[in-house]
Design a protein around this motif. Sequence first.
Motif, mmCIF file in Angstrom:
data_model
loop_
_atom_site.group_PDB
_atom_site.id
_atom_site.type_symbol
_atom_site.label_atom_id
_atom_site.label_comp_id
_atom_site.label_asym_id
_atom_site.label_seq_id
_atom_site.Cartn_x
_atom_site.Cartn_y
_atom_site.Cartn_z
ATOM 1 N N ALA A 34 42.295 -9.754 -28.791
ATOM 2 C CA ALA A 34 40.837 -9.351 -28.135
ATOM 3 C C ALA A 34 40.366 -8.354 -29.384
ATOM 4 O O ALA A 34 39.309 -8.494 -29.614
ATOM 5 C CB ALA A 34 41.013 -8.632 -26.991
ATOM 6 N N LEU A 35 41.130 -7.551 -29.792
ATOM 7 C CA LEU A 35 40.609 -6.405 -30.597
ATOM 8 C C LEU A 35 40.355 -6.936 -32.075
ATOM 9 O O LEU A 35 39.152 -6.770 -32.594
ATOM 10 C CB LEU A 35 41.641 -5.383 -30.961
ATOM 11 N N ALA A 36 41.066 -8.073 -32.460
ATOM 12 C CA ALA A 36 40.853 -8.548 -33.695
ATOM 13 C C ALA A 36 39.348 -9.612 -33.732
ATOM 14 O O ALA A 36 38.837 -9.708 -34.476
ATOM 15 C CB ALA A 36 42.021 -9.484 -34.072
ATOM 16 N N SER A 37 39.515 -10.346 -32.387
ATOM 17 C CA SER A 37 38.136 -11.070 -32.229
ATOM 18 C C SER A 37 36.872 -10.361 -32.247
ATOM 19 O O SER A 37 36.021 -10.728 -32.874
ATOM 20 C CB SER A 37 38.351 -11.960 -30.809
ATOM 21 N N TYR A 38 37.121 -9.229 -31.801
ATOM 22 C CA TYR A 38 35.891 -8.345 -31.632
ATOM 23 C C TYR A 38 35.483 -8.085 -33.230
ATOM 24 O O TYR A 38 34.208 -8.248 -33.554
ATOM 25 C CB TYR A 38 36.011 -7.026 -31.057
ATOM 26 N N PHE A 39 36.159 -7.539 -34.068
ATOM 27 C CA PHE A 39 35.940 -7.232 -35.185
ATOM 28 C C PHE A 39 35.479 -8.261 -36.169
ATOM 29 O O PHE A 39 34.663 -8.227 -37.059
ATOM 30 C CB PHE A 39 36.817 -6.216 -35.979
ATOM 31 N N PHE A 40 36.300 -9.475 -36.005
ATOM 32 C CA PHE A 40 35.932 -10.691 -36.720
ATOM 33 C C PHE A 40 34.698 -10.877 -36.588
ATOM 34 O O PHE A 40 33.875 -11.459 -37.313
ATOM 35 C CB PHE A 40 36.924 -11.679 -36.185
ATOM 36 N N GLN A 79 31.841 -9.393 -35.991
ATOM 37 C CA GLN A 79 31.127 -8.417 -36.733
ATOM 38 C C GLN A 79 30.656 -8.668 -38.062
ATOM 39 O O GLN A 79 29.773 -8.213 -38.664
ATOM 40 C CB GLN A 79 31.545 -6.976 -36.531
ATOM 41 N N GLY A 80 31.429 -9.694 -38.662
ATOM 42 C CA GLY A 80 31.393 -10.240 -39.944
ATOM 43 C C GLY A 80 31.690 -9.365 -40.959
ATOM 44 O O GLY A 80 32.336 -8.224 -40.867
ATOM 45 N N GLY A 81 31.021 -9.302 -42.275
ATOM 46 C CA GLY A 81 31.118 -8.468 -43.124
ATOM 47 C C GLY A 81 31.453 -9.047 -44.664
ATOM 48 O O GLY A 81 31.336 -10.308 -44.569
ATOM 49 N N SER A 82 32.343 -8.641 -45.327
ATOM 50 C CA SER A 82 32.775 -9.111 -46.650
ATOM 51 C C SER A 82 33.823 -9.978 -46.298
ATOM 52 O O SER A 82 34.404 -10.251 -45.195
ATOM 53 C CB SER A 82 33.306 -7.944 -47.529
ATOM 54 N N SER A 83 34.111 -10.850 -47.379
ATOM 55 C CA SER A 83 35.183 -11.854 -47.523
ATOM 56 C C SER A 83 36.539 -11.172 -47.115
ATOM 57 O O SER A 83 37.230 -12.038 -46.275
ATOM 58 C CB SER A 83 35.280 -12.577 -48.646
ATOM 59 N N VAL A 84 36.420 -10.119 -47.600
ATOM 60 C CA VAL A 84 37.950 -9.525 -47.354
ATOM 61 C C VAL A 84 38.255 -8.827 -45.985
ATOM 62 O O VAL A 84 39.225 -9.256 -45.365
ATOM 63 C CB VAL A 84 38.181 -8.239 -48.340
ATOM 64 N N THR A 85 36.894 -8.466 -45.138
ATOM 65 C CA THR A 85 36.936 -8.272 -43.939
ATOM 66 C C THR A 85 37.358 -9.214 -42.946
ATOM 67 O O THR A 85 38.096 -9.447 -41.923
ATOM 68 C CB THR A 85 35.683 -7.523 -43.601
ATOM 69 N N VAL A 86 36.597 -10.380 -43.374
ATOM 70 C CA VAL A 86 36.690 -11.719 -42.427
ATOM 71 C C VAL A 86 37.998 -12.155 -42.619
ATOM 72 O O VAL A 86 38.678 -12.568 -41.373
ATOM 73 C CB VAL A 86 35.772 -12.856 -42.965
ATOM 74 N N LEU A 87 38.730 -12.182 -43.744
ATOM 75 C CA LEU A 87 39.939 -12.744 -43.975
ATOM 76 C C LEU A 87 41.261 -11.613 -43.167
ATOM 77 O O LEU A 87 42.100 -12.288 -42.484
ATOM 78 C CB LEU A 87 40.422 -12.561 -45.449
ATOM 79 N N PHE A 88 40.823 -10.585 -43.160
ATOM 80 C CA PHE A 88 41.737 -9.604 -42.500
ATOM 81 C C PHE A 88 41.749 -9.543 -40.920
ATOM 82 O O PHE A 88 42.777 -10.048 -40.395
ATOM 83 C CB PHE A 88 41.262 -8.062 -42.956
ATOM 84 N N TRP A 89 40.766 -9.480 -40.364
ATOM 85 C CA TRP A 89 40.579 -9.585 -38.940
ATOM 86 C C TRP A 89 40.852 -11.260 -38.469
ATOM 87 O O TRP A 89 41.533 -11.451 -37.343
ATOM 88 C CB TRP A 89 39.130 -9.180 -38.565
ATOM 89 N N GLY A 90 40.387 -12.163 -39.380
ATOM 90 C CA GLY A 90 40.835 -13.728 -38.878
ATOM 91 C C GLY A 90 42.428 -13.691 -39.011
ATOM 92 O O GLY A 90 43.000 -14.440 -38.201
ATOM 93 N N SER A 91 42.962 -13.206 -40.040
ATOM 94 C CA SER A 91 44.338 -13.221 -40.075
ATOM 95 C C SER A 91 45.121 -12.549 -39.066
ATOM 96 O O SER A 91 46.108 -13.261 -38.311
ATOM 97 C CB SER A 91 45.032 -12.611 -41.244
ATOM 98 N N LEU A 92 44.330 -11.281 -38.585
ATOM 99 C CA LEU A 92 45.088 -10.689 -37.364
ATOM 100 C C LEU A 92 44.927 -11.450 -36.153
ATOM 101 O O LEU A 92 45.750 -11.433 -35.164
ATOM 102 C CB LEU A 92 44.629 -9.393 -37.196
ATOM 103 N N ILE A 93 43.698 -12.204 -35.857
ATOM 104 C CA ILE A 93 43.503 -13.235 -34.673
ATOM 105 C C ILE A 93 44.718 -14.223 -34.555
ATOM 106 O O ILE A 93 45.263 -14.539 -33.747
ATOM 107 C CB ILE A 93 42.116 -13.975 -34.690
ATOM 108 N N SER A 94 45.053 -14.907 -35.587
ATOM 109 C CA SER A 94 46.028 -15.849 -35.791
ATOM 110 C C SER A 94 47.404 -15.019 -35.626
ATOM 111 O O SER A 94 48.058 -15.933 -34.886
ATOM 112 C CB SER A 94 46.116 -16.351 -37.253
#
Length: 446
Positions: A333-339, A341-356
Amino acid sequence: MDLTTRLERLPVGKFHYKLLVATGLGWMFDAMDTGLIAFVLPALAKAWGLTAAQMGIIGSAGLVGMALGAVVAGTAADRFGRKAVFSVTLLIYSVATGLCGLAWNYESLLVFRFFVGFGLGGELPVAATLMTEYSPPAVRGRFMVLLESFWGVGWLVAALLSYLFIPHYGWQAAFFIGALPALYVFVIRLAIPESVRYLADSGKVEEANRIVARLETQAGITPVYAAAAVTANVNTVVTTAKGGIAYKELWSPQFIKRTAMLWIVWFGIVYSYYGIFTWLPSLMVTQGYTMIKTFEYVLIMTLAQLPGYFSAAWLVDKIGRKATLAAYLAGTALASYFFGQGGSSVTVLFWGSLISFFNLGAWGVIYTYTPELYPTRVRALGSGWAAGFGRIGGVLAPVVVGYMVGGTDGFARIFTMFTITLVIIAVAVLVLGEETKNKSLDEISK
């Protein structure tokens, strides 16, 4: 000493790991076929000029099949055996996946995707039930999460196949490769025994005893078969099972709390998973990433599933099913919320990886937890109905996302919706769940 006691006293050995790999490969092929459609959708939409809503319906067609397949196969597995249904469902989804590569229009693809889903939905709860019934209590949670980890491997294979084949050979090639698991049916017939608990529950005591005696001999234990005692014990169960115990028992006072919790959690976890991962490549394309770059990013995110599984496999037998499941759902849930919100490629990869990481770890626990909560006579049925009800969430999610993706701030609103869903089901686990760690299946089902 009855069959159940003899089975559960077996030390973890070669047989258990062989069974884990054999069922796990079937699980991997499931994931590969499920993942292929997510990676095919962007190319298919471009080739056929599909709208976002039509793309969502393609994803949902498979989930409709999965819902029906889970219920039908779960019922059949309690009647005809785990092994036979495992083989048939794997064959159905493999052949149907190959037919998807021959689809000549949108409507034909929907039909083939339904049958892919029917086979997939039927195979998963049956394989989980079979593995549950052979796993020793002390390591059952670990083995079940490791079984689910093959799903991450399957998605990884799907990502690699899509990355290597779709840009060069077209989307059809991915589906043709997805038909190859049909050959694995022959391995299942040779490598996987029927469930001892199912055989005993069906009155096939001698066959069940031969399997247990063989496993005892392999483990260096002298078989201690007492025919009269075992037969009397089993006949009691069979008589009860023939007394009309079926679907209605899932909602009896003994199991109503467990069934309600499982249905809520299954609905939410399937809704969020298929809503996110079926659409993830397409959503990233809408954010301005190229198809090749999207496949690269999703491949990296998919790799994060594996440590998610392995960490959950360690925790599930240490702190228990309930705490691990709730924690991983909250982390998703936490990772989905921040994912969102978008942002840089690094941010997207970080939160997307945590969702997984968190989401697939939670899947490992729910597949551990579900079959543990029912007795042998309705174990596959209860698991199938929980998974089948959950697939309704999977049917709805791709369509809902398809309609939301085009709106203002659609990306953020989509992931906020998934955040709320995941928080609700985490609370349901904490309020309604009960702990099953280190308990025998017979003890839990009392």
